[in-house]
Design a protein around this motif. Structure first.
Motif, PDB file in Angstrom:
ATOM      1  N   GLN A   1       0.850  -1.177   0.000  1.00 51.46           N
ATOM      2  CA  GLN A   1       0.000   0.000   0.000  1.00 51.46           C
ATOM      3  C   GLN A   1       0.888   1.228   0.000  1.00 51.46           C
ATOM      4  O   GLN A   1       1.997   1.199   0.540  1.00 51.46           O
ATOM      5  N   VAL A   2       0.369   2.308  -0.557  1.00 49.74           N
ATOM      6  CA  VAL A   2       1.214   3.487  -0.757  1.00 49.74           C
ATOM      7  C   VAL A   2       1.834   3.996   0.538  1.00 49.74           C
ATOM      8  O   VAL A   2       2.973   4.465   0.538  1.00 49.74           O
ATOM      9  N   HIS A   3       1.104   3.890   1.652  1.00 49.68           N
ATOM     10  CA  HIS A   3       1.667   4.451   2.884  1.00 49.68           C
ATOM     11  C   HIS A   3       2.658   3.507   3.562  1.00 49.68           C
ATOM     12  O   HIS A   3       3.256   3.872   4.570  1.00 49.68           O
ATOM     13  N   LEU A   4       2.816   2.288   3.027  1.00 50.64           N
ATOM     14  CA  LEU A   4       3.762   1.342   3.642  1.00 50.64           C
ATOM     15  C   LEU A   4       4.959   1.046   2.729  1.00 50.64           C
ATOM     16  O   LEU A   4       5.707   0.103   2.961  1.00 50.64           O
TER      17      LEU A   4
END
Lengths: 436, 436
Positions: free
Chosen positions: A375-378
């Motif tokens: 995921q983009v935030h990880l």
């Protein structure tokens, strides 16, 4: 090739105390037990699995342990905020709790269980009312739990006296004895809501049954002053005089303590539960956790109830625990990401005297979670433990297993019908005499 | 019946400053503008929409404004944690930044934009390097942004001197002039990385162009002591002597301040950005936000860069902002949920002199988010503002609109190809000379 029930394969595996990530990690599970945890190429040579769960972007970690909550208080989430403690409790929470019934507690507990599973929690420690009902819900939804009926000097919504609550605790111990996931604890509420005799009775029962005893302790400066006024000593010292301090005592909060109190907790090997978000929100202060660790005290992590947090998201709680002490003490090396994760896994297991939990290795219970890291935030990810603590949130958990059973698979709960649960809530709010 | 482009209908609507929720709320949008916001039954009588978006469990709110970040630092998220500031910066961040190129900054910025859209952010304020590239990404993905090229006394990875960075700022102002979503700011980095002459040049350019000037100010006690040693006065007073303080100055952090500094900021109407999580994580301390509000200072909220947070989740930041000051000051009435939401909406808009943002009413820009409240952790709901601040997280945002364009619809990004973006990252980490 040995047969196993599950082979869970991820991109990376975090197994236990030192929290060092293993690339291409996998876990082999038979019954409720981890048979092996390590690099997939090794496990694939030894085991053949009934079911293989492949998560190419998954981070596999030991299931999180929420060491303090009042699960059914999800019913009162956000009911009243930003108020002085006395107004909050006496003006809002107590009147609402007076209307509680076993049916309402069952619903609130199920709601809490759904939320906790969704954030990778596999065990929780609950102190509340109608705990027999709570146990029935836990039995059904498949989580692991330590449950204690709150014991007070005054009538609670479930029992008319502390003595009856202690009797109920004994009955629950008999009733749930031998359950593989449910453990009954003795839960005197606080030093200021339980007179000395009730604390002694609690301790006698705990000793007789070799049970854990759980108490809110030194949560506020007011409590500290009040117990000093009434008993002439600090809350910690008061419990020591009553012979309650020991390695079977789990002390919740521990915000307002002297250096002597900390030394005494350490000497007696008392286990402490840190609830940073609730302590902040209720304006109690910040527990001296770096000092606890320095003194060698085992520290676990809890969200407290949803009425004072207002969520049961242990991932967000790890984040707060890791950041808060750095800022307050102006020392960025305090409470590393690994420490915060340990508070929610291995150290919590130690607090509960269950070292077969909070880790993933041969012989430990098969309690685990898989976080979807794609995921983009990880991304990017230099250090999975850092991401778990500082970035991941409940919505990122993809799978949860407890005792070898999948309670959530690819974000779908298997033991809780969320749609029915959510629909059931509007009527409940009316039953509580509240407005949503 | 007036024709509009969109009618967005939810279960509840939060429109503006007082944050009072409107049941069955809806927003009518034409072009980039809100035509009306209020109860659906009223709007349905007046408007006929090209597209109706029905979210029966949706909470509609003004798009969040992240008032301070370094977007492309998503590339360094979790690269190094829990270290003293000097080791972190000089041993890890600076060497990695030395390898930055416009291509890498574009990727990091796009990653940040995806993350910010997913948490309901519609505007952000960025101070970094290669800002022309950042502007191109923002232009393409559809967010609203205030962008400033970092100005330093020493060479940055993008410019060999502060003077050249100021020249670049002027060029960017010309190039992006008239863009409806992009505004160029003047960004001297700090009082200790910009000598007096560079600060004066920055101020002259800002005045000449009627631009905002943005600076990190009094982030640490070290900075406070260093500026006192070099200039004989506090960082705030030093900027005042240089005539920088005013309502067009946005001061980031403001942790280490005296009472006199706070009075001076208030008197000059300087706007302050609070970055609580970064200040905690880097062990800088806690900004005296209750004192700012008491003094009448406009306070906005920022995440800071992902390297020191480690996320860009403004919802989690609101939670921290609302809880932290209560706990530190032992006063549960400080920074209400509504205050924290205002810091991320209406007060941020005021800081940016853009009162057509941060609210949803006739004439405001159509920047909004819809949160899916039909989830176990968001029920029951007695107070939507409480849930937004204390419970909701980025994964709960369902839709995001900026300037009348849907940037996320039912959790799918419309302007960013996340799969391609995530695949592109592994190569980038190698280009940075790092290991993931």
């Amino acid at each position: 090739m040995k047969p196993v029930d599950f082979l869970i394969c991820g991109d990376v595996l975090i197994t236990h105390l030192n929290n060092a990530p293993i690339p291409m990690g996998a876990v082999a599970v038979k019954g409720d037990t981890v048979v092996a945890a390590g690099p997939l190429p090794e496990l694939a040579k030894s085991f053949t699995a009934d079911r293989t769960i492949n998560r190419p972007f998954g981070l596999i970690l030991p299931g999180l342990i929420n060491s303090h909550t009042h699960a059914a208080m999800t019913l009162f989430r956000g009911l009243a905020d930003d108020l002085p403690l006395k107004t909050w409790l006496e003006g809002h929470i107590f009147p609402a709790e007076a209307r509680l019934t076993p049916k309402l507690v069952a619903l609130g507990t199920e709601l809490a269980c759904a939320e906790m599973i969704r954030c990778g929690t596999t065990s929780f420690v609950d102190m509340y009312l109608f705990e027999d009902t709570v146990a029935s819900v836990v039995d059904r939804v498949g989580l692991r739990a330590w449950l204690g009926e709150g014991v007070f000097d005054f009538p609670s919504p479930s029992f008319s006296s502390g003595e009856l609550a202690i009797k109920e605790t004994e009955r629950l111990m008999d009733k749930w004895k031998g359950h593989s996931r449910i453990t009954i604890t003795v839960d005197p509420h606080t030093p200021y809501t339980c007179r000395a005799e009730l604390l002694r009775q609690s301790q006698r029962l705990a000793k007789a049954r070799d049970a854990l005893i759980i108490i809110h302790l030194a949560e506020t400066e007011w409590e500290n002053l009040e117990i000093r006024r009434l008993c002439g000593v600090s809350p910690v010292k008061h419990l020591d005089r009553l012979d309650l301090l020991g390695d079977r005592l789990i002390a919740i909060h521990c915000v307002s303590l002297s250096e002597d109190d900390i030394s005494l907790l350490a000497r007696r090997d008392v286990r402490v539960v840190h609830c940073p978000e609730s302590n902040l929100k209720l304006a109690s202060g910040v527990a001296p956790v770096p000092e606890f660790l320095e003194a060698g005290i085992t520290v676990a992590l809890g969200t407290d109830g949803a009425a004072s947090n207002n969520d049961l998201d242990l991932m967000s709680e790890m984040d707060t625990a890791a950041k808060l002490h750095k800022g307050i003490k102006r020392n960025p090396t305090l409470i590393s990401a690994s420490d915060a994760l340990s508070m929610a896994t291995a150290w919590a297991a130690k607090a509960l005297h269950r070292e077969d939990l909070g880790c993933l290795r041969e012989g430990s219970r098969a309690d685990l979670a898989v976080v979807d890291m794609n995921q983009v935030h990880l991304r990017p990810c230099y250090n999975p433990v850092s991401h778990l603590v500082y970035v991941a949130r409940s919505g990122d958990v993809q799978d949860v297993m407890v005792a070898g059973h999948m309670l959530m698979e690819d974000r779908v709960l298997t033991t809780i019908d969320e749609e029915r649960l959510l629909k059931g809530l509007s009527g409940v709010v009316r039953e509580l005499g509240l407005k949503a």
